[in-house]
Motif scaffolding. Structure first.
Motif, PDB file in Angstrom:
ATOM      1  N   GLY A  50       6.073  11.256  -3.404  1.00  0.00           N
ATOM      2  CA  GLY A  50       6.717  10.722  -4.598  1.00  0.00           C
ATOM      3  C   GLY A  50       5.818   9.858  -5.460  1.00  0.00           C
ATOM      4  N   ILE A  51       4.758   9.326  -4.860  1.00  0.00           N
ATOM      5  CA  ILE A  51       3.791   8.542  -5.650  1.00  0.00           C
ATOM      6  C   ILE A  51       2.370   8.951  -5.237  1.00  0.00           C
ATOM      7  N   GLU A  52       2.112  10.233  -5.371  1.00  0.00           N
ATOM      8  CA  GLU A  52       0.837  10.798  -4.952  1.00  0.00           C
ATOM      9  C   GLU A  52      -0.313  10.419  -5.866  1.00  0.00           C
ATOM     10  N   SER A  77      -2.369   0.576  -4.231  1.00  0.00           N
ATOM     11  CA  SER A  77      -2.104   1.983  -3.916  1.00  0.00           C
ATOM     12  C   SER A  77      -3.081   2.568  -2.907  1.00  0.00           C
ATOM     13  N   ASP A  78      -4.332   2.149  -2.931  1.00  0.00           N
ATOM     14  CA  ASP A  78      -5.382   2.709  -2.073  1.00  0.00           C
ATOM     15  C   ASP A  78      -5.692   4.164  -2.406  1.00  0.00           C
ATOM     16  N   TYR A  79      -5.425   4.593  -3.633  1.00  0.00           N
ATOM     17  CA  TYR A  79      -5.740   5.972  -4.011  1.00  0.00           C
ATOM     18  C   TYR A  79      -7.218   6.280  -3.801  1.00  0.00           C
ATOM     19  N   ASP A  80      -8.071   5.254  -3.927  1.00  0.00           N
ATOM     20  CA  ASP A  80      -9.503   5.501  -3.779  1.00  0.00           C
ATOM     21  C   ASP A  80      -9.979   5.370  -2.336  1.00  0.00           C
ATOM     22  N   THR A 122       0.821  -1.209   0.000  1.00  0.00           N
ATOM     23  CA  THR A 122       0.000   0.000   0.000  1.00  0.00           C
ATOM     24  C   THR A 122       0.857   1.263   0.000  1.00  0.00           C
ATOM     25  N   PHE A 123       0.261   2.354  -0.403  1.00  0.00           N
ATOM     26  CA  PHE A 123       0.934   3.655  -0.384  1.00  0.00           C
ATOM     27  C   PHE A 123       0.417   4.530   0.760  1.00  0.00           C
ATOM     28  N   ILE A 124      -0.282   3.939   1.713  1.00  0.00           N
ATOM     29  CA  ILE A 124      -0.811   4.693   2.850  1.00  0.00           C
ATOM     30  C   ILE A 124       0.363   5.120   3.733  1.00  0.00           C
ATOM     31  N   PRO A 125       0.525   6.427   3.958  1.00  0.00           N
ATOM     32  CA  PRO A 125       1.698   6.918   4.691  1.00  0.00           C
ATOM     33  C   PRO A 125       1.929   6.257   6.046  1.00  0.00           C
ATOM     34  N   SER A 126       0.866   6.041   6.825  1.00  0.00           N
ATOM     35  CA  SER A 126       1.040   5.471   8.169  1.00  0.00           C
ATOM     36  C   SER A 126       1.462   4.005   8.130  1.00  0.00           C
ATOM     37  N   LEU A 127       1.326   3.357   6.986  1.00  0.00           N
ATOM     38  CA  LEU A 127       1.781   1.971   6.845  1.00  0.00           C
ATOM     39  C   LEU A 127       3.141   1.881   6.173  1.00  0.00           C
ATOM     40  N   ALA A 128       3.612   2.994   5.648  1.00  0.00           N
ATOM     41  CA  ALA A 128       4.913   3.009   4.967  1.00  0.00           C
ATOM     42  C   ALA A 128       6.038   3.463   5.887  1.00  0.00           C
ATOM     43  N   HIS A 129       5.688   4.246   6.915  1.00  0.00           N
ATOM     44  CA  HIS A 129       6.722   4.812   7.798  1.00  0.00           C
ATOM     45  C   HIS A 129       6.116   5.058   9.169  1.00  0.00           C
TER      46      HIS A 129
END
Length: 142
Positions: free
Chosen positions: A52-54, A41-44, A3-10
């Motif tokens: 960087g991958i908004e 990505s979870d963009y939706d 996923t690209f969810i910020p709280s799961l990436a860092h």
């Protein structure tokens, strides 16, 4: 799926960036194999993505960075879509082979998109429904 969810990436969501996502991709790939990695990505379903991958327009940068970080081109191709296509194909084959043996299961799906949720989305994305034909937007929303 990565996923690209910020709280799961860092640990600090404000610091999450593309390289942190690639760290996750590489960790999974090195531990169970790149045949089992995909992008979710979870963009939706999120208000912000990692830096960087908004949005999907940044995917070429993600691909370039994965290659720069040493992920083989064949593995990058799997990560960005071939794995998902393979799995969906396997599901179709399995479904067809079980069609006469297993009854089709159906579940009711609770409606999640209501006025309260619509308000939350509009608060973050002011033009969220502007791409819909006017006839499809509920009357209260116009």
């Amino acid at each position: 799926m990565i996923t690209f969810i910020p709280s799961l990436a860092h640990i600090d969501p404000t610091q999450g960036n593309m390289d942190h996502v690639i760290d996750h991709i590489m960790h999974v790939g090195q531990n169970i194999g790149y045949d089992h990695v995909g992008l979710g990505s979870d963009y939706d379903g999120m208000f912000n993505a990692v830096k960087g991958i908004e949005n999907v327009a940044r995917y070429p940068h993600l691909v370039r960075r994965m290659l720069e970080r040493g992920i083989a081109r064949s593995d990058v191709e799997k990560i960005i879509g071939l794995n998902v296509i393979r799995v969906l194909n396997d599901v179709e084959v399995q479904s067809a082979s079980n069609k006469s043996q297993v009854p089709i299961m159906q579940d009711g799906v609770k409606q999640l998109w209501n006025e309260k949720f619509r308000g939350v989305v509009r608060g973050a994305y002011h033009d969220a429904e502007m791409d819909l034909p006017r006839a499809l937007i509920p009357e209260k929303s116009k």
